[in-house]
Design a protein around this motif. Structure first.
Motif, short mmCIF file in Angstrom:
data_model
loop_
_atom_site.label_atom_id
_atom_site.label_comp_id
_atom_site.label_asym_id
_atom_site.label_seq_id
_atom_site.Cartn_x
_atom_site.Cartn_y
_atom_site.Cartn_z
N VAL A 1 2.52 -3.88 -9.69
CA VAL A 1 2.35 -3.81 -8.22
C VAL A 1 3.52 -4.53 -7.52
O VAL A 1 4.13 -3.97 -6.62
CB VAL A 1 0.99 -4.43 -7.81
N GLN B 1 -4.32 1.77 -3.34
CA GLN B 1 -2.91 1.76 -3.79
C GLN B 1 -2.76 0.95 -5.08
O GLN B 1 -1.97 1.31 -5.95
CB GLN B 1 -2.02 1.17 -2.70
N ILE B 2 -3.54 -0.12 -5.20
CA ILE B 2 -3.47 -0.94 -6.44
C ILE B 2 -3.95 -0.10 -7.63
O ILE B 2 -3.30 -0.03 -8.67
CB ILE B 2 -4.31 -2.23 -6.31
N ARG C 1 -1.42 2.55 -8.54
CA ARG C 1 -0.26 2.00 -9.22
C ARG C 1 -0.60 1.65 -10.68
O ARG C 1 0.19 1.88 -11.59
CB ARG C 1 0.26 0.76 -8.47
N LYS D 1 8.19 -1.21 -4.96
CA LYS D 1 7.38 -2.43 -4.91
C LYS D 1 6.33 -2.29 -3.81
O LYS D 1 6.63 -1.71 -2.76
CB LYS D 1 8.27 -3.64 -4.62
N LEU D 2 5.14 -2.86 -4.02
CA LEU D 2 4.08 -2.79 -3.00
C LEU D 2 3.84 -4.21 -2.50
O LEU D 2 3.45 -5.09 -3.29
CB LEU D 2 2.79 -2.22 -3.61
N SER D 3 4.07 -4.45 -1.18
CA SER D 3 3.91 -5.83 -0.70
C SER D 3 2.50 -6.14 -0.21
O SER D 3 1.93 -7.17 -0.54
CB SER D 3 4.95 -6.15 0.37
N GLU D 4 1.89 -5.25 0.56
CA GLU D 4 0.51 -5.49 1.02
C GLU D 4 -0.34 -4.27 0.64
O GLU D 4 -0.79 -3.53 1.53
CB GLU D 4 0.48 -5.69 2.54
N PRO D 5 -0.56 -4.03 -0.63
CA PRO D 5 -1.24 -2.79 -1.04
C PRO D 5 -2.73 -2.77 -0.68
O PRO D 5 -3.39 -3.82 -0.66
CB PRO D 5 -1.06 -2.79 -2.55
N THR D 6 -3.25 -1.58 -0.41
CA THR D 6 -4.70 -1.41 -0.22
C THR D 6 -5.34 -1.35 -1.61
O THR D 6 -4.64 -1.11 -2.60
CB THR D 6 -4.98 -0.09 0.51
N GLY E 1 6.94 -3.23 -9.57
CA GLY E 1 7.04 -1.79 -9.84
C GLY E 1 7.29 -1.46 -11.30
O GLY E 1 7.67 -0.33 -11.65
N TYR F 1 8.90 1.67 -10.22
CA TYR F 1 8.23 2.28 -9.06
C TYR F 1 8.54 1.43 -7.82
O TYR F 1 8.92 0.25 -7.95
CB TYR F 1 6.72 2.33 -9.30
#
Ligand code: SF4
Ligand code: SF4
Length: 441
Positions: free
Chosen positions: A281, A118-119, A122, A110-115, A284, A108
Protein backbone atom coordinates in the motif's frame (compact mmCIF):
# COMPACT_ATOMS: atom_id res chain seq x y z
CA UNK A 1 -0.05 -14.60 30.72
CA UNK A 2 -2.86 -15.90 28.56
CA UNK A 3 -2.95 -19.24 26.79
CA UNK A 4 -5.21 -22.14 25.68
CA UNK A 5 -6.02 -25.62 26.95
CA UNK A 6 -3.68 -28.44 25.86
CA UNK A 7 -0.41 -28.01 24.02
CA UNK A 8 3.09 -28.74 25.28
CA UNK A 9 6.32 -26.99 26.18
CA UNK A 10 8.71 -27.68 23.29
CA UNK A 11 12.36 -26.46 23.54
CA UNK A 12 12.40 -23.45 21.22
CA UNK A 13 16.06 -23.45 20.07
CA UNK A 14 15.59 -19.83 18.99
CA UNK A 15 18.93 -18.71 20.41
CA UNK A 16 20.71 -19.70 17.16
CA UNK A 17 19.23 -16.70 15.29
CA UNK A 18 17.38 -14.59 17.91
CA UNK A 19 19.90 -11.73 17.68
CA UNK A 20 20.90 -12.20 14.02
CA UNK A 21 19.96 -9.02 12.10
CA UNK A 22 18.09 -9.45 8.80
CA UNK A 23 20.41 -9.86 5.79
CA UNK A 24 19.56 -9.64 2.10
CA UNK A 25 19.90 -12.74 -0.08
CA UNK A 26 22.16 -11.78 -3.03
CA UNK A 27 20.91 -12.27 -6.61
CA UNK A 28 21.43 -15.80 -7.97
CA UNK A 29 21.33 -17.01 -11.59
CA UNK A 30 18.16 -19.10 -11.77
CA UNK A 31 14.77 -18.62 -10.08
CA UNK A 32 11.90 -21.12 -10.16
CA UNK A 33 8.75 -19.20 -9.25
CA UNK A 34 5.89 -21.57 -8.40
CA UNK A 35 2.42 -20.85 -9.78
CA UNK A 36 0.93 -22.57 -6.67
CA UNK A 37 2.19 -20.51 -3.73
CA UNK A 38 -1.29 -20.21 -2.26
CA UNK A 39 -4.43 -22.15 -1.43
CA UNK A 40 -6.71 -22.28 -4.46
CA UNK A 41 -6.17 -22.54 -8.18
CA UNK A 42 -2.65 -22.08 -9.60
CA UNK A 43 -2.03 -18.66 -11.14
CA UNK A 44 -2.13 -18.38 -14.93
CA UNK A 45 1.20 -17.34 -16.54
CA UNK A 46 1.10 -14.06 -18.52
CA UNK A 47 4.69 -14.31 -19.81
CA UNK A 48 6.29 -16.55 -22.42
CA UNK A 49 9.74 -18.05 -22.95
CA UNK A 50 12.11 -15.34 -24.20
CA UNK A 51 10.24 -12.43 -22.53
CA UNK A 52 12.34 -9.97 -20.59
CA UNK A 53 10.90 -9.12 -17.14
CA UNK A 54 11.80 -6.65 -14.40
CA UNK A 55 11.73 -7.14 -10.64
CA UNK A 56 8.13 -6.86 -9.38
CA UNK A 57 6.49 -7.35 -12.80
CA UNK A 58 3.34 -9.49 -12.93
CA UNK A 59 4.24 -12.90 -14.39
CA UNK A 60 1.12 -14.89 -13.50
CA UNK A 61 -2.44 -13.78 -12.80
CA UNK A 62 -4.90 -15.09 -10.19
CA UNK A 63 -7.10 -17.57 -12.06
CA UNK A 64 -10.15 -17.64 -9.76
CA UNK A 65 -11.62 -15.98 -6.66
CA UNK A 66 -9.33 -18.04 -4.39
CA UNK A 67 -5.97 -17.60 -6.16
CA UNK A 68 -3.20 -15.00 -6.14
CA UNK A 69 -1.07 -12.94 -8.54
CA UNK A 70 2.62 -13.81 -8.85
CA UNK A 71 5.39 -11.27 -9.60
CA UNK A 72 8.95 -11.65 -10.81
CA UNK A 73 11.55 -11.68 -8.00
CA UNK A 74 14.32 -10.44 -10.32
CA UNK A 75 15.20 -8.74 -13.62
CA UNK A 76 15.87 -11.37 -16.23
CA UNK A 77 14.66 -13.50 -19.10
CA UNK A 78 11.87 -16.05 -18.89
CA UNK A 79 13.35 -19.44 -19.83
CA UNK A 80 9.95 -21.17 -19.78
CA UNK A 81 7.32 -22.81 -17.59
CA UNK A 82 8.73 -26.01 -16.08
CA UNK A 83 7.57 -28.78 -13.71
CA UNK A 84 9.42 -28.95 -10.39
CA UNK A 85 8.90 -30.66 -7.04
CA UNK A 86 7.73 -28.43 -4.20
CA UNK A 87 8.64 -28.93 -0.52
CA UNK A 88 5.68 -31.31 -0.09
CA UNK A 89 6.99 -33.51 -2.92
CA UNK A 90 4.22 -32.58 -5.37
CA UNK A 91 4.88 -31.60 -8.99
CA UNK A 92 4.08 -27.90 -9.56
CA UNK A 93 4.47 -25.59 -12.53
CA UNK A 94 7.10 -22.88 -12.09
CA UNK A 95 8.19 -19.91 -14.20
CA UNK A 96 11.93 -20.32 -14.71
CA UNK A 97 13.64 -16.91 -14.87
CA UNK A 98 17.35 -16.39 -15.53
CA UNK A 99 18.61 -13.13 -14.01
CA UNK A 100 20.36 -10.61 -16.26
CA UNK A 101 21.98 -8.42 -13.62
CA UNK A 102 19.76 -5.36 -14.30
CA UNK A 103 18.18 -3.48 -11.38
CA UNK A 104 14.93 -2.08 -12.79
CA UNK A 105 11.84 -2.38 -10.60
CA UNK A 106 8.10 -2.28 -11.12
CA UNK A 107 5.89 -0.81 -8.37
CA UNK A 108 2.17 0.01 -8.23
CA UNK A 109 1.23 3.66 -7.51
CA UNK A 110 1.67 4.55 -3.83
CA UNK A 111 -1.59 5.03 -1.87
CA UNK A 112 -1.44 7.77 0.77
CA UNK A 113 -5.00 7.87 2.18
CA UNK A 114 -6.57 4.67 0.81
CA UNK A 115 -10.20 3.68 1.38
CA UNK A 116 -10.90 0.18 2.78
CA UNK A 117 -11.80 -1.06 -0.72
CA UNK A 118 -8.58 0.41 -2.18
CA UNK A 119 -6.56 -1.45 0.47
CA UNK A 120 -8.27 -4.75 -0.35
CA UNK A 121 -7.80 -4.16 -4.10
CA UNK A 122 -4.10 -3.40 -3.63
CA UNK A 123 -3.63 -6.54 -1.49
CA UNK A 124 -5.18 -8.58 -4.32
CA UNK A 125 -3.04 -6.84 -7.00
CA UNK A 126 0.12 -7.39 -4.96
CA UNK A 127 -0.59 -11.13 -4.62
CA UNK A 128 -0.50 -11.11 -0.81
CA UNK A 129 -1.30 -14.42 0.90
CA UNK A 130 -1.16 -15.63 4.51
CA UNK A 131 2.58 -15.83 5.15
CA UNK A 132 2.31 -17.92 8.32
CA UNK A 133 2.16 -21.03 6.15
CA UNK A 134 -1.47 -21.34 5.09
CA UNK A 135 -1.17 -19.25 1.90
CA UNK A 136 -4.82 -18.20 1.94
CA UNK A 137 -5.24 -15.13 -0.32
CA UNK A 138 -5.45 -12.16 2.08
CA UNK A 139 -7.85 -10.09 -0.04
CA UNK A 140 -10.39 -12.94 0.18
CA UNK A 141 -9.87 -13.29 3.92
CA UNK A 142 -10.53 -9.57 4.42
CA UNK A 143 -13.97 -9.81 2.80
CA UNK A 144 -15.66 -12.33 5.14
CA UNK A 145 -19.34 -13.24 4.87
CA UNK A 146 -19.76 -12.97 8.66
CA UNK A 147 -19.55 -9.59 10.47
CA UNK A 148 -16.22 -9.14 12.28
CA UNK A 149 -15.34 -6.88 15.23
CA UNK A 150 -11.73 -7.86 15.99
CA UNK A 151 -8.35 -8.29 14.35
CA UNK A 152 -5.73 -10.56 15.93
CA UNK A 153 -2.17 -10.37 14.65
CA UNK A 154 -0.43 -13.66 15.18
CA UNK A 155 3.01 -12.81 16.50
CA UNK A 156 3.37 -15.98 18.56
CA UNK A 157 5.90 -17.61 16.19
CA UNK A 158 5.67 -20.73 18.35
CA UNK A 159 7.56 -22.99 15.91
CA UNK A 160 10.99 -23.77 17.39
CA UNK A 161 14.06 -22.26 15.65
CA UNK A 162 12.13 -19.61 13.66
CA UNK A 163 12.82 -15.92 14.30
CA UNK A 164 11.78 -14.11 11.13
CA UNK A 165 8.61 -12.58 12.66
CA UNK A 166 10.55 -11.73 15.82
CA UNK A 167 13.29 -9.90 13.88
CA UNK A 168 10.75 -8.14 11.68
CA UNK A 169 8.97 -6.70 14.75
CA UNK A 170 12.32 -5.57 16.21
CA UNK A 171 13.87 -4.10 13.04
CA UNK A 172 10.82 -2.82 11.13
CA UNK A 173 8.48 -2.01 14.01
CA UNK A 174 6.74 1.06 12.57
CA UNK A 175 6.26 -0.42 9.11
CA UNK A 176 4.76 -3.56 10.66
CA UNK A 177 2.37 -1.48 12.81
CA UNK A 178 1.37 0.58 9.77
CA UNK A 179 0.46 -2.69 8.03
CA UNK A 180 -1.60 -3.75 11.06
CA UNK A 181 -3.52 -0.45 10.99
CA UNK A 182 -4.14 -0.79 7.23
CA UNK A 183 -5.64 -4.26 7.72
CA UNK A 184 -7.81 -2.95 10.58
CA UNK A 185 -8.99 -0.11 8.30
CA UNK A 186 -9.74 -2.56 5.46
CA UNK A 187 -12.10 -4.56 7.69
CA UNK A 188 -13.29 -1.54 9.67
CA UNK A 189 -12.46 -2.74 13.19
CA UNK A 190 -10.98 -0.90 16.19
CA UNK A 191 -10.45 -3.95 18.38
CA UNK A 192 -6.88 -4.87 17.42
CA UNK A 193 -4.65 -7.33 19.31
CA UNK A 194 -1.11 -8.53 18.72
CA UNK A 195 -0.56 -11.91 20.43
CA UNK A 196 3.14 -12.43 21.18
CA UNK A 197 4.85 -15.28 23.05
CA UNK A 198 6.78 -14.46 26.22
CA UNK A 199 10.10 -15.52 24.66
CA UNK A 200 10.15 -12.36 22.50
CA UNK A 201 10.80 -9.75 25.19
CA UNK A 202 12.83 -7.44 22.91
CA UNK A 203 10.06 -7.30 20.29
CA UNK A 204 7.43 -6.92 23.04
CA UNK A 205 9.28 -3.94 24.55
CA UNK A 206 9.84 -2.38 21.11
CA UNK A 207 6.14 -2.58 20.26
CA UNK A 208 5.15 -0.97 23.56
CA UNK A 209 7.50 1.97 22.90
CA UNK A 210 5.38 2.99 19.89
CA UNK A 211 2.59 5.52 20.03
CA UNK A 212 -0.92 4.04 20.18
CA UNK A 213 0.28 0.63 21.38
CA UNK A 214 -0.60 -0.54 24.90
CA UNK A 215 -0.06 -3.65 27.03
CA UNK A 216 -2.89 -6.00 27.95
CA UNK A 217 -2.88 -4.90 31.59
CA UNK A 218 -5.80 -3.69 33.71
CA UNK A 219 -4.32 -0.19 34.12
CA UNK A 220 -3.48 0.28 30.44
CA UNK A 221 -6.87 -1.01 29.30
CA UNK A 222 -8.68 1.45 31.61
CA UNK A 223 -7.17 4.35 29.63
CA UNK A 224 -7.46 2.71 26.23
CA UNK A 225 -8.17 5.01 23.26
CA UNK A 226 -10.38 3.71 20.43
CA UNK A 227 -7.52 3.07 17.98
CA UNK A 228 -4.98 1.68 20.47
CA UNK A 229 -3.45 -1.64 19.53
CA UNK A 230 -3.30 -4.04 22.50
CA UNK A 231 -0.25 -6.31 22.79
CA UNK A 232 -1.14 -9.54 24.59
CA UNK A 233 1.74 -11.43 26.19
CA UNK A 234 1.14 -15.16 25.73
CA UNK A 235 2.54 -18.11 27.60
CA UNK A 236 5.30 -19.88 25.67
CA UNK A 237 3.58 -23.09 24.67
CA UNK A 238 3.18 -24.99 21.42
CA UNK A 239 0.96 -24.52 19.31
CA UNK A 240 0.17 -21.02 20.65
CA UNK A 241 0.31 -19.60 17.12
CA UNK A 242 -2.44 -21.74 15.60
CA UNK A 243 -5.45 -19.60 14.59
CA UNK A 244 -7.88 -21.23 17.00
CA UNK A 245 -5.50 -21.23 19.97
CA UNK A 246 -4.45 -17.59 19.56
CA UNK A 247 -8.11 -16.51 19.27
CA UNK A 248 -8.86 -18.40 22.47
CA UNK A 249 -5.90 -16.79 24.25
CA UNK A 250 -6.48 -13.21 23.02
CA UNK A 251 -10.29 -13.01 22.86
CA UNK A 252 -11.47 -16.04 24.86
CA UNK A 253 -13.65 -17.10 21.92
CA UNK A 254 -14.00 -20.71 20.70
CA UNK A 255 -14.03 -21.18 16.94
CA UNK A 256 -16.48 -24.04 16.24
CA UNK A 257 -15.16 -27.20 14.59
CA UNK A 258 -15.04 -26.76 10.82
CA UNK A 259 -15.61 -22.97 11.01
CA UNK A 260 -13.32 -20.04 10.18
CA UNK A 261 -12.31 -17.32 12.70
CA UNK A 262 -14.84 -14.95 11.08
CA UNK A 263 -17.56 -17.19 12.56
CA UNK A 264 -16.62 -15.70 15.97
CA UNK A 265 -16.21 -12.16 14.60
CA UNK A 266 -12.47 -12.29 14.14
CA UNK A 267 -9.79 -12.14 11.45
CA UNK A 268 -6.28 -13.46 12.15
CA UNK A 269 -3.25 -12.33 10.15
CA UNK A 270 0.42 -13.05 10.51
CA UNK A 271 3.28 -10.55 11.16
CA UNK A 272 4.83 -11.05 7.71
CA UNK A 273 1.45 -10.54 6.05
CA UNK A 274 0.95 -7.22 7.88
CA UNK A 275 4.38 -6.06 6.71
CA UNK A 276 3.60 -7.13 3.11
CA UNK A 277 0.36 -5.07 3.28
CA UNK A 278 2.36 -2.02 4.39
CA UNK A 279 4.86 -2.51 1.56
CA UNK A 280 2.15 -2.97 -1.08
CA UNK A 281 0.00 0.00 0.00
CA UNK A 282 2.64 2.53 1.07
CA UNK A 283 5.44 1.65 -1.38
CA UNK A 284 3.43 -0.10 -4.11
CA UNK A 285 5.68 -3.18 -3.83
CA UNK A 286 4.10 -6.51 -4.75
CA UNK A 287 4.87 -9.60 -2.66
CA UNK A 288 7.88 -11.33 -4.23
CA UNK A 289 10.28 -11.62 -1.30
CA UNK A 290 9.97 -12.55 2.35
CA UNK A 291 11.93 -13.11 5.56
CA UNK A 292 13.15 -16.63 6.33
CA UNK A 293 15.12 -18.13 9.21
CA UNK A 294 17.84 -20.54 8.08
CA UNK A 295 18.81 -22.48 11.17
CA UNK A 296 19.49 -25.76 12.93
CA UNK A 297 22.84 -26.97 14.25
CA UNK A 298 23.52 -28.48 10.84
CA UNK A 299 23.80 -24.99 9.28
CA UNK A 300 27.32 -23.57 9.57
CA UNK A 301 26.21 -19.89 9.84
CA UNK A 302 22.50 -19.64 10.77
CA UNK A 303 20.84 -16.43 9.51
CA UNK A 304 17.64 -14.44 9.14
CA UNK A 305 17.42 -13.62 5.45
CA UNK A 306 15.18 -11.59 3.16
CA UNK A 307 14.79 -13.97 0.22
CA UNK A 308 13.13 -13.47 -3.20
CA UNK A 309 10.55 -16.19 -3.96
CA UNK A 310 11.78 -18.86 -6.35
CA UNK A 311 15.33 -18.89 -4.90
CA UNK A 312 16.78 -22.43 -4.84
CA UNK A 313 17.42 -23.70 -1.29
CA UNK A 314 20.87 -24.88 -2.43
CA UNK A 315 21.91 -21.22 -2.99
CA UNK A 316 20.57 -20.20 0.43
CA UNK A 317 22.44 -22.99 2.19
CA UNK A 318 25.62 -22.09 0.32
CA UNK A 319 25.31 -18.48 1.53
CA UNK A 320 24.98 -19.81 5.10
CA UNK A 321 28.25 -21.73 4.84
CA UNK A 322 26.77 -25.12 3.92
CA UNK A 323 25.78 -27.98 6.23
CA UNK A 324 27.80 -29.89 8.80
CA UNK A 325 28.76 -33.54 8.38
CA UNK A 326 26.37 -34.79 11.06
CA UNK A 327 23.27 -33.24 9.39
CA UNK A 328 20.60 -35.93 9.24
CA UNK A 329 17.43 -34.04 8.33
CA UNK A 330 16.50 -31.14 6.04
CA UNK A 331 13.22 -29.39 6.83
CA UNK A 332 11.25 -26.78 4.94
CA UNK A 333 9.51 -24.65 7.62
CA UNK A 334 9.67 -25.36 11.35
CA UNK A 335 10.36 -28.75 12.93
CA UNK A 336 6.75 -29.21 14.12
CA UNK A 337 4.70 -28.38 11.02
CA UNK A 338 7.37 -28.32 8.31
CA UNK A 339 8.12 -30.89 5.63
CA UNK A 340 11.18 -33.14 5.44
CA UNK A 341 13.09 -32.69 2.21
CA UNK A 342 14.99 -35.34 0.29
CA UNK A 343 17.38 -32.80 -1.22
CA UNK A 344 17.93 -29.04 -1.70
CA UNK A 345 16.51 -28.98 -5.22
CA UNK A 346 13.47 -26.96 -4.06
CA UNK A 347 12.76 -23.26 -4.53
CA UNK A 348 11.29 -20.91 -1.91
CA UNK A 349 7.69 -19.62 -1.93
CA UNK A 350 5.68 -16.83 -0.27
CA UNK A 351 4.77 -19.15 2.62
CA UNK A 352 8.27 -20.39 3.56
CA UNK A 353 9.18 -19.03 6.98
CA UNK A 354 12.26 -21.16 7.43
CA UNK A 355 14.66 -23.84 6.39
CA UNK A 356 16.38 -26.13 8.91
CA UNK A 357 19.30 -28.53 8.74
CA UNK A 358 19.06 -30.71 11.83
CA UNK A 359 21.86 -32.87 13.21
CA UNK A 360 21.62 -36.41 14.61
CA UNK A 361 21.24 -34.85 18.10
CA UNK A 362 18.27 -32.66 17.06
CA UNK A 363 16.26 -34.90 14.74
CA UNK A 364 14.55 -38.06 15.85
CA UNK A 365 15.26 -40.98 13.54
CA UNK A 366 13.64 -43.59 15.82
CA UNK A 367 11.24 -45.93 14.02
CA UNK A 368 7.61 -46.14 15.27
CA UNK A 369 6.51 -48.99 17.55
CA UNK A 370 2.94 -50.07 18.42
CA UNK A 371 0.75 -47.67 20.41
CA UNK A 372 0.79 -48.38 24.15
CA UNK A 373 -2.49 -46.54 24.83
CA UNK A 374 -0.88 -44.09 27.22
CA UNK A 375 -3.26 -41.28 26.20
CA UNK A 376 -0.60 -38.56 26.11
CA UNK A 377 -1.51 -37.56 22.55
CA UNK A 378 -5.13 -36.89 23.53
CA UNK A 379 -4.16 -34.92 26.62
CA UNK A 380 -2.07 -32.38 24.64
CA UNK A 381 -4.31 -32.04 21.55
CA UNK A 382 -5.58 -28.43 21.46
CA UNK A 383 -8.53 -29.58 19.32
CA UNK A 384 -9.50 -32.21 21.91
CA UNK A 385 -9.26 -35.01 19.34
CA UNK A 386 -8.30 -38.66 19.87
CA UNK A 387 -5.11 -38.82 17.79
CA UNK A 388 -4.37 -42.48 18.67
CA UNK A 389 -7.63 -43.60 17.04
CA UNK A 390 -7.03 -41.45 13.96
CA UNK A 391 -3.62 -43.08 13.58
CA UNK A 392 -4.96 -46.61 14.25
CA UNK A 393 -7.87 -46.41 11.80
CA UNK A 394 -5.73 -44.81 9.09
CA UNK A 395 -3.14 -47.56 9.51
CA UNK A 396 -5.77 -50.30 9.01
CA UNK A 397 -7.31 -48.42 6.06
CA UNK A 398 -10.60 -47.51 7.80
CA UNK A 399 -10.88 -43.88 6.68
CA UNK A 400 -14.49 -43.58 7.86
CA UNK A 401 -13.53 -44.13 11.49
CA UNK A 402 -10.39 -41.99 11.16
CA UNK A 403 -12.68 -39.15 10.09
CA UNK A 404 -15.14 -39.96 12.88
CA UNK A 405 -12.33 -39.42 15.42
CA UNK A 406 -11.55 -35.98 13.98
CA UNK A 407 -8.92 -36.32 11.22
CA UNK A 408 -10.55 -33.54 9.20
CA UNK A 409 -10.59 -31.17 12.21
CA UNK A 410 -6.89 -31.64 12.95
CA UNK A 411 -4.71 -28.67 11.94
CA UNK A 412 -1.55 -30.80 11.89
CA UNK A 413 0.30 -29.01 14.68
CA UNK A 414 2.26 -32.20 15.47
CA UNK A 415 2.05 -31.87 19.28
CA UNK A 416 0.60 -35.37 19.60
CA UNK A 417 3.41 -36.93 17.56
CA UNK A 418 6.01 -34.96 19.55
CA UNK A 419 4.86 -36.37 22.91
CA UNK A 420 4.15 -39.91 21.69
CA UNK A 421 6.57 -42.38 23.35
CA UNK A 422 5.93 -44.90 20.55
CA UNK A 423 6.80 -42.25 17.92
CA UNK A 424 3.61 -42.96 16.01
CA UNK A 425 3.51 -40.97 12.72
CA UNK A 426 0.16 -39.38 13.66
CA UNK A 427 0.43 -36.28 11.45
CA UNK A 428 1.23 -38.41 8.40
CA UNK A 429 -1.87 -40.52 9.20
CA UNK A 430 -3.97 -37.36 9.40
CA UNK A 431 -2.59 -36.08 6.07
CA UNK A 432 -3.24 -39.45 4.40
CA UNK A 433 -6.86 -39.49 5.61
CA UNK A 434 -7.39 -35.91 4.46
CA UNK A 435 -5.92 -36.75 1.06
CA UNK A 436 -8.17 -39.82 0.68
CA UNK A 437 -11.22 -37.82 1.79
CA UNK A 438 -10.38 -35.14 -0.81
CA UNK A 439 -9.95 -37.77 -3.54
CA UNK A 440 -13.33 -39.28 -2.59
CA UNK A 441 -15.00 -35.86 -2.71
S1 SF4 B 1 -4.44 -34.48 16.40
FE1 SF4 B 1 -3.92 -32.77 15.08
S2 SF4 B 1 -4.53 -30.91 16.22
FE2 SF4 B 1 -4.42 -32.64 17.68
S3 SF4 B 1 -2.34 -32.53 18.52
FE3 SF4 B 1 -2.29 -33.98 16.79
S4 SF4 B 1 -1.67 -32.75 15.04
FE4 SF4 B 1 -2.34 -31.29 16.64
S1 SF4 C 1 0.79 -40.95 22.71
FE1 SF4 C 1 1.37 -42.55 21.21
S2 SF4 C 1 1.48 -44.41 22.42
FE2 SF4 C 1 0.34 -42.92 23.66
S3 SF4 C 1 -1.84 -43.28 23.14
FE3 SF4 C 1 -1.10 -41.70 21.75
S4 SF4 C 1 -0.45 -42.81 19.92
FE4 SF4 C 1 -0.58 -44.31 21.57
Amino acid sequence: MKTFRGGFHVPDNKELTATAAIEQMPVVTDYYVSLSQHIGKPAQPVVNAGDEVVEGQLIAQASSFVSANIHSPVCGEVVGVVQRKNAQGANVECVHIRSNGKQDKFAYPKLSEPTPQQIVNRIAEAGIVGMGGAGFPTAVKLQPKDPVDSLVINAAECEPYLNCDNRLMIERTQEFLQGVRLIAKAINVHNVYIGIEANKQEAYAKLLEQEGVIADTKEALQNRQEDDIVVVLLKKKYPQGAEKTIIKACLNRDVPVGALPAAVGCIVDNVGTAYAVYDAVVNGTPLYKRLMTVSGRGIVNPKNLEVPVGTPLSAIVELCGGTTENTTKLVSGGPMMGFSLVNLDVATTKTDSGFLALTDKEASTVLPTPCINCGRCASVCPMRLMPMYIDFYTTVGDMENAIKYGALNCFECGTCAYVCPAKRPIVQSVRLTKMKAKEKK
